[in-house]
Write a protein that holds these residues in place. Structure first.
Motif, mmCIF file in Angstrom:
data_model
loop_
_atom_site.group_PDB
_atom_site.id
_atom_site.type_symbol
_atom_site.label_atom_id
_atom_site.label_comp_id
_atom_site.label_asym_id
_atom_site.label_seq_id
_atom_site.Cartn_x
_atom_site.Cartn_y
_atom_site.Cartn_z
ATOM 1 N N MET A 1 0.966 -1.918 -0.363
ATOM 2 C CA MET A 1 -0.239 -0.393 0.072
ATOM 3 C C MET A 1 0.888 1.383 -0.249
ATOM 4 S SD MET A 1 -3.094 1.087 3.194
ATOM 5 C CE MET A 1 -3.787 -0.133 2.679
ATOM 6 N N ALA A 2 -0.008 2.305 -0.907
ATOM 7 C CA ALA A 2 1.432 3.298 -1.090
ATOM 8 C C ALA A 2 0.736 4.137 0.413
ATOM 9 C CB ALA A 2 0.820 4.480 -1.611
ATOM 10 N N LYS A 3 2.500 4.399 1.072
ATOM 11 C CA LYS A 3 2.263 5.707 2.139
ATOM 12 C C LYS A 3 1.305 7.058 1.369
ATOM 13 C CE LYS A 3 6.145 4.047 4.206
ATOM 14 N NZ LYS A 3 7.829 3.838 4.650
ATOM 15 N N PRO A 4 0.675 7.752 2.931
ATOM 16 C CA PRO A 4 -0.148 9.061 2.141
ATOM 17 C C PRO A 4 0.750 10.342 2.485
ATOM 18 C CG PRO A 4 -0.052 7.947 4.625
ATOM 19 C CD PRO A 4 0.440 6.831 4.068
ATOM 20 N N PHE A 5 0.927 11.116 0.924
ATOM 21 C CA PHE A 5 2.432 11.941 0.925
ATOM 22 C C PHE A 5 1.640 13.082 2.358
ATOM 23 C CE2 PHE A 5 3.104 15.873 -0.670
ATOM 24 C CZ PHE A 5 3.932 16.021 -0.955
ATOM 25 N N ILE A 6 2.985 13.019 2.954
ATOM 26 C CA ILE A 6 2.941 13.729 4.376
ATOM 27 C C ILE A 6 2.915 15.501 4.002
ATOM 28 C CG2 ILE A 6 4.256 14.598 6.437
ATOM 29 C CD1 ILE A 6 1.849 11.765 6.090
ATOM 30 N N LYS A 7 2.390 16.739 4.026
ATOM 31 C CA LYS A 7 2.982 17.685 3.764
ATOM 32 C C LYS A 7 3.882 18.477 4.898
ATOM 33 C CE LYS A 7 -0.763 18.040 0.984
ATOM 34 N NZ LYS A 7 -0.543 17.567 -0.435
ATOM 35 N N PRO A 8 4.871 18.995 4.027
ATOM 36 C CA PRO A 8 5.392 20.158 4.957
ATOM 37 C C PRO A 8 6.062 20.846 5.777
ATOM 38 C CG PRO A 8 5.823 20.449 2.815
ATOM 39 C CD PRO A 8 5.565 19.764 2.858
ATOM 40 N N VAL A 9 6.578 21.231 6.826
ATOM 41 C CA VAL A 9 5.222 22.022 7.554
ATOM 42 C C VAL A 9 6.949 23.245 7.527
ATOM 43 C CG1 VAL A 9 5.341 23.014 10.264
ATOM 44 C CG2 VAL A 9 4.279 20.411 9.440
ATOM 45 N N ILE A 10 6.653 24.467 6.933
ATOM 46 C CA ILE A 10 7.660 25.278 7.276
ATOM 47 C C ILE A 10 7.515 26.697 8.061
ATOM 48 C CG2 ILE A 10 8.064 24.188 4.559
ATOM 49 C CD1 ILE A 10 6.141 26.998 3.748
#
Length: 235
Positions: free
Chosen positions: A1-10
């Motif tokens: 299963m593909a891992k969910p895309f994690i959003k960067p904290v900038i």
């Protein structure tokens, strides 16, 4: 299963760097409610000019301390090239620049404002509205008659970048809102090429009930924590 895309904290400064001269920028909120103040402060500090701002109002400007608040600082700093808004009545500086011809402003009814953004997010060619028909607002605008009633054709609004405000995000960028954060922010999140959300906290995946998600993470490119770093005492 593909891992969910994690959003960067900038950082706020990294977010502000997305705003560039001659580019369009949407900023969420209405006066004090739902504005991404941390990012706005960083944007003011960046000094970038010639911003084409799309924001429902230009916030509140006081002639005495503490002075301009939020988006009002962008106005008083001379960082705007143009403005699309609905309400400038609380900001005397905006009014002065408008009446003197020093700032190009398109004033549109608030309902029309948000529906044009919604149309931009949905990929529509525009909306038809009776608001403003037979008034000075109609001058120079295209009209359409349907079933004996005349409407103004309003074009969609989109932006290169949007800075929005939410209450909480998970690591994938799914957003929930609190109170007046849920004014123009969810709609603006759909209508920009790049969207940065300022939030109180970022929680692990699975901690937000999917039924409570208002803005899916697919619309979000990056996250900023409210009051991050040097802006802790300023927002």
């Amino acid at each position: 299963m593909a891992k969910p895309f994690i959003k960067p904290v900038i950082t706020p400064r990294e977010a502000a760097a997305y705003a560039a001269p001659g580019k369009s920028l949407m900023v969420g909120g209405f006066n004090y409610g739902g504005a991404p103040y941390t990012i706005i402060e960083a944007l003011c500090d960046s000094g970038v000019k010639d911003i084409d701002l799309i924001c429902v109002d230009t916030s509140y400007f006081q002639t005495k301390v503490p002075g301009p608040v939020g988006v009002a600082r962008l106005v008083t700093n001379g960082q705007l090239r143009s403005l699309v808004a609905s309400h400038i009545g609380l900001n005397k500086k905006t009014q002065e620049l408008y009446t003197s011809g020093k700032l190009k402003i398109e004033l549109i009814p608030m309902g029309t404002f948000v529906e044009r953004i919604r149309a931009g997010g949905a990929g529509l060619g525009g909306i038809l509205t009776p608001t403003g028909v037979d008034t000075v607002y109609e001058e120079g605008r295209e009209t359409v008659e349907l079933d004996g009633r005349r409407y103004i054709l309003e074009r969609p609004l989109r932006a290169d970048t949007a800075f929005i405000r939410a209450y909480k995000a998970d690591a994938a960028g799914n957003l929930v809102y609190y109170g007046t954060n849920r004014n123009f922010n969810p709609t603006m999140a759909t209508a920009a090429t790049r969207v940065v959300a300022e939030v109180d906290e970022v929680v692990p995946l699975g901690e937000i009930d999917p039924n409570n998600v208002v803005t899916p993470g697919i619309f979000i490119d990056a996250l900023v924590l409210k009051g991050d770093g040097e802006y802790a005492s300023r927002t």
